[in-house]
Design a protein around this motif. Structure first.
Motif, short mmCIF file in Angstrom:
data_model
loop_
_atom_site.label_atom_id
_atom_site.label_comp_id
_atom_site.label_asym_id
_atom_site.label_seq_id
_atom_site.Cartn_x
_atom_site.Cartn_y
_atom_site.Cartn_z
N VAL A 135 51.58 25.12 62.62
CA VAL A 135 51.70 24.26 63.44
C VAL A 135 51.56 25.56 64.40
O VAL A 135 50.62 25.58 65.76
CB VAL A 135 53.50 24.31 63.92
CG1 VAL A 135 53.34 24.26 65.08
CG2 VAL A 135 53.80 23.33 63.50
N GLY A 136 51.39 27.00 64.69
CA GLY A 136 50.81 28.06 65.21
C GLY A 136 48.97 27.93 65.11
O GLY A 136 48.83 28.74 66.07
N ASP A 137 48.40 27.63 64.29
CA ASP A 137 47.34 27.76 64.45
C ASP A 137 45.81 27.51 65.18
O ASP A 137 46.49 26.30 66.04
CB ASP A 137 46.30 27.14 62.97
CG ASP A 137 46.59 27.78 61.73
OD1 ASP A 137 47.28 28.77 62.11
OD2 ASP A 137 46.77 27.38 60.68
N SER A 138 44.93 27.37 65.79
CA SER A 138 43.82 26.94 66.56
C SER A 138 43.45 25.85 66.40
O SER A 138 43.62 24.94 67.49
CB SER A 138 43.02 28.06 66.74
OG SER A 138 42.52 28.21 66.20
N ASP A 139 43.37 25.33 65.12
CA ASP A 139 43.00 23.90 64.78
C ASP A 139 43.78 22.60 64.66
O ASP A 139 43.96 21.74 63.94
CB ASP A 139 41.83 24.30 64.17
CG ASP A 139 42.22 24.75 62.37
OD1 ASP A 139 43.95 25.74 62.30
OD2 ASP A 139 41.90 24.49 61.37
#
Length: 126
Positions: A93-97
């Motif tokens: 959830v925290g990733d940019s993609d």
């Protein structure tokens, strides 16, 4: 009066494999490529009692890509790919993609989707 000459179980197979060298000679060397004609010629010569259907079944096991082989063809085994595909990284959830999962409708199976009769959870709304 013609009698039904049914062979005992396995007798036709014995007839076929007993004549296997001759079948190979006629098919490969003499050029009898039509199975029905080959059967008729060998039946007259050897006095077979097996049916054409049985002959076709057994000879098709020995013909691989138009070439007669003495051992029956084996089932083709799928060889595993030697190249290993890199495992896909599952985004968090925290990733940019990261993108929210989208539900896909399958209209071919089951009832048609009616949005007015089903409560849609708030977390599925984009």
């Amino acid at each position: 009066m013609v009698q039904n000459m049914k062979l005992k179980q396995g007798e036709a197979v014995r007839e076929f494999y007993a004549a296997l060298p001759m079948i190979e000679e006629y098919y490969s060397v003499k050029g009898y490529r039509k199975i029905t004609y080959l059967y008729e010629v060998l039946q007259a010569k050897l006095g077979w009692k097996m049916s054409l259907r049985t002959f076709r079944y057994h000879i098709n096991k020995h013909i691989v890509d138009g070439v007669f082989v003495a051992t029956p063809k084996a089932k083709k085994i799928m060889e595993p790919d030697l190249k290993e595909e890199p495992k896909k990284r599952i985004p968090k959830v925290g990733d940019s993609d990261w993108e929210p999962p989208v539900a896909k409708a399958n209209f071919r199976v089951g009832k048609k989707f009616n949005p007015h009769t089903v409560d849609i959870p708030k977390d599925r709304i984009l």
